[in-house]
Design an enzyme around this catalytic site. Sequence first.
Site, PDB file in Angstrom:
ATOM      1  N   ASP A 267       0.806  -1.229   0.000  1.00 44.58           N
ATOM      2  CA  ASP A 267       0.000   0.000   0.000  1.00 44.58           C
ATOM      3  C   ASP A 267       0.838   1.278   0.000  1.00 44.58           C
ATOM      4  O   ASP A 267       0.380   2.311  -0.476  1.00 44.58           O
ATOM      5  CB  ASP A 267      -0.951   0.011   1.199  1.00 44.58           C
TER       6      ASP A 267
ATOM      7  N   TYR B  46      -9.856  -1.018   2.462  1.00 43.99           N
ATOM      8  CA  TYR B  46      -9.458  -0.950   3.864  1.00 43.99           C
ATOM      9  C   TYR B  46      -9.177   0.476   4.312  1.00 43.99           C
ATOM     10  O   TYR B  46      -8.803   1.336   3.510  1.00 43.99           O
ATOM     11  CB  TYR B  46      -8.186  -1.777   4.106  1.00 43.99           C
TER      12      TYR B  46
HETATM   13 CU   LIG Z   1      -7.670  -8.003   6.899  1.00 41.52          CU
END
Ligand SMILES: [Cu+2]
Length: 646
Positions: free
Chosen positions: A309, A393
Amino acid sequence: MTDTALRADQTSHAQPAHPLDPATAAEYLAGREIMAAAGLLAGPTRFAYYGLEEPPKDDVLAGGPGTAERRLRAFLINLDTGASTDVVVSVSDQRVVSTRTLTTRTDGQLPIVDSDFAAVDEIVKADPDWRAAMARRGLDDVSKIVTCPITAGAFGPPDDDRRRMVRVLAFVQANEHDLAWAHPVDGIAAYVDLIAKKVFKITDEWELPVPRESGDYDDEAVRGPHRTTLRPIEITQPEGPSFTLDGHLLRWQDWSLRIGFDAREGLTLHQISLHRGGRERPVIYRASIPEMVIPYGDPKFRYWQAYFDAGEYLVGKWANSLERGCDCLGEIAYLDATVTDDTGQPRTIPNAICVHEEDFGILWKHTDIFNGSAQSRRQRRLVVSYFTTVGNYDYGFYWYFYLDGTIEHEVKATGVLFTSAHPGGDHKYSTEVAPGLAAVTHQHLFSARLDMTVDGLANAVEEVDVTGRPIGPDNPYGNAIEQEVTRLTRESHAGRRADGAKGRTWRIISTEHQNRFGRPVSYTLYPESAPVLLADPASPVAARAGFAANHLWVTRYDPAERYPAGDFVNQHPGGAGIPAFIAADRDIDGADIVLWHTFGPTHVPRPEDWPVMPVARCGFTLKPTGFFDRNPTLDVPPPPPAPHCS
Ligand SMILES: [Cu+2]
């Protein structure tokens, strides 16, 4: 409950006050002009990264003239040719310092740029084969499909031929408010060439029904009426907080530190020190979380799913604007963050960094059975944090500083699980989280870069195990508990795993300063001992995430070694970062050293993680160990106005 007077907008001067202050909007613009004048921004050139190139540590510590120079680093990509350039400019000297053209086949690709997202959606939806595959699944209306571009990794032919690419999955979003992650279209992925701007391959392996149950957690029909049984909690600090913020310099109790922010790394902390008896005692020169990898564990179809990320998407760039009362409670000071869009124009993220103080329960307490004294003290912590959203996320990164010298880092992972269709029966790689909806087991492996300066630059690391001993002549009743201390002297021996059964910790000692017992002053790193990377060491993802093979690495400080998976992570074939750093096997005993700590959960999704996941926490702790000569908090007063506490 008012915003404190410490709002940090006042600090966004064109000329930063300190060499480690984040780059300003004016500096980004000035750097951009230098690049434009040098012909580096011709055609459809985009900034895949743009940030401060910090001055070398020695210069900063010496306060030398070199620290007056402000440099910026940019990764430039030409969207038509794929030409990728790593550029450093000096804003103060008005010149290009260096340019390096990447050989992307071996160096890796630059991170995904903002405009890739919109382009990919158009490219995929225009592809006749992809449309036909969707129509075969009964999905004729592509306006009700969202596309999700995922970094490609590096799997070699015939899977890819090193072109700049992403792999694209699809989800159904029936209406504007629908949660698309609830409706994955499984079995099909489009491989998109980002330079040729076309789909060059489609893998269409199976059809499973698109799960239908709504995941819209903000829809009353899904969540039910809001409960009415929670009464207000208010945090008040009638005299204001106990910290001060002077530009990016934060002071609280014995602590001082500088706050930085970077589009790639997010929050960075600098020159973390303790002050006692008129003495400044450095602990960490620089602390950040410069990489994270999230590998998924389904060997079929989506075997390539693993995101870095920071290196591939730039976590800092996606930082949220925080709101008092929602994201942070109490007396808050916010700092804005300045990043840029992919044309290099500055973009301010208001209230990106949150600074506040929290009561943290009991600090110490004792009722003495002999002298009758009953004493109790409250612990507090200073919190410096930010939250970012990367795709499905959301991650909160929290640094905590305590009255007793403890430093903690905590990541709060929340948001929405990455989903697929559940194949039915017992599927060992995933959990069914809603009817027909699966969430694959995966890991979130973060890398903390801790550039330690425990009472100075000369540090070393000891591994400390605590073990029981067998009955023997020296231990006739078998009760012995022994500390086994092993000095990590070279980089080749400092790749270490945690061991919960031995209570393994790592002690960062000063090789120059001792406490009153004549022993080295130190800080101890307490790991959480969760699994490291579970992918096979021979797998493509293990080659690219070398840092995740161990919980700890120790390297000798080199200003060029900043990213544990290398500078250019996207599609890198592997071996960059930590494995390359330690190849020289440098001496790390009594040297200026950097610790790299891998931590994070192996996430077996639960039904309770759906449709939005309650925060899952992970992190690590650093505690002073003989750094002080005794409990440094005896002078903390009992909390007024409760005289019965004293
Ligand atoms: Cu996770």
